[in-house]
Write an enzyme that holds these catalytic residues in place. Sequence first.
Site, PDB file in Angstrom:
ATOM      1  N   LYS A 184     -32.909 141.963  32.970  1.00 25.94           N
ATOM      2  CA  LYS A 184     -33.667 141.005  32.163  1.00 25.94           C
ATOM      3  C   LYS A 184     -35.023 141.620  31.826  1.00 25.94           C
ATOM      4  O   LYS A 184     -35.918 141.683  32.658  1.00 25.94           O
ATOM      5  CB  LYS A 184     -33.888 139.697  32.923  1.00 25.94           C
ATOM      6  CG  LYS A 184     -34.349 138.598  31.985  1.00 25.94           C
ATOM      7  CD  LYS A 184     -35.189 137.541  32.661  1.00 25.94           C
ATOM      8  CE  LYS A 184     -36.567 137.998  32.986  1.00 25.94           C
ATOM      9  NZ  LYS A 184     -37.391 138.398  31.829  1.00 25.94           N
ATOM     10  N   GLU A 260     -41.937 146.200  42.795  1.00 27.66           N
ATOM     11  CA  GLU A 260     -43.011 147.079  42.291  1.00 27.66           C
ATOM     12  C   GLU A 260     -44.036 146.156  41.661  1.00 27.66           C
ATOM     13  O   GLU A 260     -43.824 145.655  40.559  1.00 27.66           O
ATOM     14  CB  GLU A 260     -42.451 148.066  41.268  1.00 27.66           C
ATOM     15  CG  GLU A 260     -41.408 149.024  41.814  1.00 27.66           C
ATOM     16  CD  GLU A 260     -41.981 150.087  42.738  1.00 27.66           C
ATOM     17  OE1 GLU A 260     -43.220 150.192  42.840  1.00 27.66           O
ATOM     18  OE2 GLU A 260     -41.189 150.801  43.371  1.00 27.66           O
ATOM     19  N   CYS A 294     -49.741 149.687  35.988  1.00 29.71           N
ATOM     20  CA  CYS A 294     -49.993 149.307  37.379  1.00 29.71           C
ATOM     21  C   CYS A 294     -50.736 150.418  38.094  1.00 29.71           C
ATOM     22  O   CYS A 294     -51.454 150.187  39.047  1.00 29.71           O
ATOM     23  CB  CYS A 294     -48.684 149.009  38.080  1.00 29.71           C
ATOM     24  SG  CYS A 294     -47.515 150.354  37.911  1.00 29.71           S
ATOM     25  N   GLU A 391     -56.939 143.040  38.869  1.00 28.09           N
ATOM     26  CA  GLU A 391     -56.336 144.086  38.048  1.00 28.09           C
ATOM     27  C   GLU A 391     -56.823 143.865  36.605  1.00 28.09           C
ATOM     28  O   GLU A 391     -56.594 142.793  36.037  1.00 28.09           O
ATOM     29  CB  GLU A 391     -54.808 143.920  38.145  1.00 28.09           C
ATOM     30  CG  GLU A 391     -54.022 145.115  37.731  1.00 28.09           C
ATOM     31  CD  GLU A 391     -52.518 144.904  37.937  1.00 28.09           C
ATOM     32  OE1 GLU A 391     -52.053 143.765  38.031  1.00 28.09           O
ATOM     33  OE2 GLU A 391     -51.814 145.927  37.980  1.00 28.09           O
TER      34      GLU A 391
HETATM   35  P1  NAD Z   1     -44.931 139.372  35.029  1.00 25.44           P
HETATM   36  O1  NAD Z   1     -44.853 139.220  36.502  1.00 25.44           O
HETATM   37  O2  NAD Z   1     -45.581 138.305  34.244  1.00 25.44           O
HETATM   38  O3  NAD Z   1     -43.489 139.567  34.402  1.00 25.44           O
HETATM   39  C1  NAD Z   1     -42.601 140.567  34.857  1.00 25.44           C
HETATM   40  C2  NAD Z   1     -41.186 140.136  34.546  1.00 25.44           C
HETATM   41  O4  NAD Z   1     -40.893 138.950  35.279  1.00 25.44           O
HETATM   42  C3  NAD Z   1     -40.918 139.804  33.087  1.00 25.44           C
HETATM   43  O5  NAD Z   1     -39.600 140.196  32.775  1.00 25.44           O
HETATM   44  C4  NAD Z   1     -41.035 138.301  33.068  1.00 25.44           C
HETATM   45  O6  NAD Z   1     -40.294 137.716  32.008  1.00 25.44           O
HETATM   46  C5  NAD Z   1     -40.415 137.957  34.398  1.00 25.44           C
HETATM   47  N1  NAD Z   1     -40.790 136.666  34.953  1.00 25.44           N
HETATM   48  C6  NAD Z   1     -41.943 135.982  34.807  1.00 25.44           C
HETATM   49  N2  NAD Z   1     -41.891 134.827  35.488  1.00 25.44           N
HETATM   50  C7  NAD Z   1     -40.674 134.785  36.082  1.00 25.44           C
HETATM   51  C8  NAD Z   1     -40.013 133.858  36.940  1.00 25.44           C
HETATM   52  N3  NAD Z   1     -40.595 132.727  37.319  1.00 25.44           N
HETATM   53  N4  NAD Z   1     -38.767 134.160  37.369  1.00 25.44           N
HETATM   54  C9  NAD Z   1     -38.172 135.298  37.007  1.00 25.44           C
HETATM   55  N5  NAD Z   1     -38.731 136.216  36.201  1.00 25.44           N
HETATM   56  C10 NAD Z   1     -39.976 135.963  35.753  1.00 25.44           C
HETATM   57  O7  NAD Z   1     -45.639 140.787  34.800  1.00 25.44           O
HETATM   58  P2  NAD Z   1     -45.982 141.484  33.410  1.00 25.44           P
HETATM   59  O8  NAD Z   1     -47.185 140.807  32.847  1.00 25.44           O
HETATM   60  O9  NAD Z   1     -44.771 141.613  32.564  1.00 25.44           O
HETATM   61  O10 NAD Z   1     -46.348 142.956  33.894  1.00 25.44           O
HETATM   62  C11 NAD Z   1     -47.606 143.286  34.346  1.00 25.44           C
HETATM   63  C12 NAD Z   1     -47.635 143.388  35.863  1.00 25.44           C
HETATM   64  O11 NAD Z   1     -46.614 144.297  36.276  1.00 25.44           O
HETATM   65  C13 NAD Z   1     -48.928 143.963  36.375  1.00 25.44           C
HETATM   66  O12 NAD Z   1     -49.346 143.251  37.505  1.00 25.44           O
HETATM   67  C14 NAD Z   1     -48.546 145.389  36.764  1.00 25.44           C
HETATM   68  O13 NAD Z   1     -49.359 145.949  37.759  1.00 25.44           O
HETATM   69  C15 NAD Z   1     -47.152 145.226  37.206  1.00 25.44           C
HETATM   70  N6  NAD Z   1     -46.423 146.484  37.132  1.00 25.44           N
HETATM   71  C16 NAD Z   1     -46.121 147.110  38.303  1.00 25.44           C
HETATM   72  C17 NAD Z   1     -45.474 148.319  38.279  1.00 25.44           C
HETATM   73  C18 NAD Z   1     -45.140 149.028  39.555  1.00 25.44           C
HETATM   74  O14 NAD Z   1     -44.303 149.904  39.521  1.00 25.44           O
HETATM   75  N7  NAD Z   1     -45.752 148.681  40.687  1.00 25.44           N
HETATM   76  C19 NAD Z   1     -45.112 148.903  37.059  1.00 25.44           C
HETATM   77  C20 NAD Z   1     -45.425 148.236  35.875  1.00 25.44           C
HETATM   78  C21 NAD Z   1     -46.082 147.005  35.934  1.00 25.44           C
END
Ligand code: NAD
Length: 490
Positions: A184, A260, A294, A391
């Site tokens: 997803k 992650e 990230c 962040e």
């Molecule tokens: P997010 O947590 O808002 O969303 C991530 C994913 O989760 C998306 O696919 C979103 O649709 C889904 N999602 C959101 N709410 C959900 C729920 N209630 N149930 C199931 N799925 C849900 O994060 P984002 O804004 O897309 O990405 C940014 C974040 O990701 C930052 O905090 C960044 O640090 C982190 N990130 C971490 C890594 C790593 O490897 N550690 C890599 C890239 C990004």
Amino acid sequence: MSADREAELLAGVPDGLFIGGVWRGSSDGTTFDVGDPSTGEVIRTIASASVADGTAALDAACDAFKSWSRTPSRERAELLRRAFDLLTERREEFALLMTLEMGKPLAEARGEVTYGGEFLRWFSEEAAHVQGRYGANPEGTGRMIVSQHPVGPCYLITPWNFPLAMATRKIAPALAAGCTVVVKPAALTPLTTLYFAKLLADAGLPAGVVNVITTSHSGDVSDAIIADPRLRKLSFTGSTEVGRKLLAQAANGVLRTSMELGGNAPFVVFEDADLDKAVDGAIAAKFRNIGQACTAANRFIVHSSVAEEFAQRVTERVRGFRTGRGTEDGVTIGPLIDDRAVAKASELVADAVSRGATVRAGGHPIDRPGTFYEATVVSDVQPGSDILREEIFGPVLAITTFAEEDEAVAIANDTEYGLVSYVYTQNLARGQRMIERLATGMMGLNLGVLSNAAAPFGGWKLSGLGREGGAEGIHEYLQTKYTLTPNPFA
Ligand code: NAD
């Protein structure tokens, strides 16, 4: 970049769900729009999966697991290798697609195709190298066999900031291990994953091994999949806030999990650093992906004796950046992903300034279509400022100072996150001390970019659980069995 070429590429991106090897609309007929953050315009309208579609995708993954888990590892490896070759051929298409839906400059999008592709190549190489053990027990009464088995159907949730690499970093090890998956992608950038599913089908992927569901209501669809007792693994990349919630849900099914999550990387510059290299590293660690990584350096912790020179030099570099649509030549900074991201950068800078920081460059949203924020440098950031705790996820370089090594370590470790740290020093013993003293899962020692498919990527503390890439990566999708048989000579 011609508008025709963009339109032609977008028209070739599937607009349906990919379930059991078939492209189809959602069961309730709903759709959602995907926009270009550099213009604010809708570029594609695609299917929005319902809860029933999510369950159908898991049905397909469960069916396919029966044969895929028994497919010889060499065949699984060759599928991944073909996918790597096809991705290399289609590099320009994937790069442009990511630039259109996410905004990063084309040169960076090309870099992501290379990086994302390396996971396909790496795990095609790892697939056939999974080993077990056979040996006598210490008592001599039996023979111990330790074998590795795929964990089962997996649910993979990816973020918007690296639309290709975050998907291949999960799909490749899962497939190499013999798992099947439901993927997803983020609703903000789903097109790259759909286009990648098409590539996998072209590479000969059997039906149901990879299923892709796009949806505008992630929560409901994911809740049902995670609660389904047939699911055995959840791998998530995204914010710590959502990751925590999903971990709690995964606890019910005692699912294997990889998380992650967010970061708040310190970038420490000691007085003995090579400043030319530190400035280069700082620019790369901060502004890659428009600061939306990230691994982005969040806090520049610079020795007070070199802080002014460091600030001047990074400011000069930042003033030379060109902000614009990622498809335009020479653009180094694209748009932020949405209005919320612009508002957050503005608030963090305003808070830092209200507590005594100085804006050296940028510091404002840009008044043009799309969601742009100026590349920014703020120095003299005071302890207690929000920008040191949260962040940033935007192109804002925040500098604070220290006087002693112990103080630098204390500031660097003063965060609930622990993904990555960056350290610049020419003193070998000090560098070694930092490896042991900084509480992060990864470190760039005199380097500002360190991601590599051959390395175990992952964080400590609230930055997550598990590792992606490296020799460790495939084991996230394998489970161990120990078998005892009698001593055949007894
Ligand atoms: P997010 O947590 O808002 O969303 C991530 C994913 O989760 C998306 O696919 C979103 O649709 C889904 N999602 C959101 N709410 C959900 C729920 N209630 N149930 C199931 N799925 C849900 O994060 P984002 O804004 O897309 O990405 C940014 C974040 O990701 C930052 O905090 C960044 O640090 C982190 N990130 C971490 C890594 C790593 O490897 N550690 C890599 C890239 C990004």
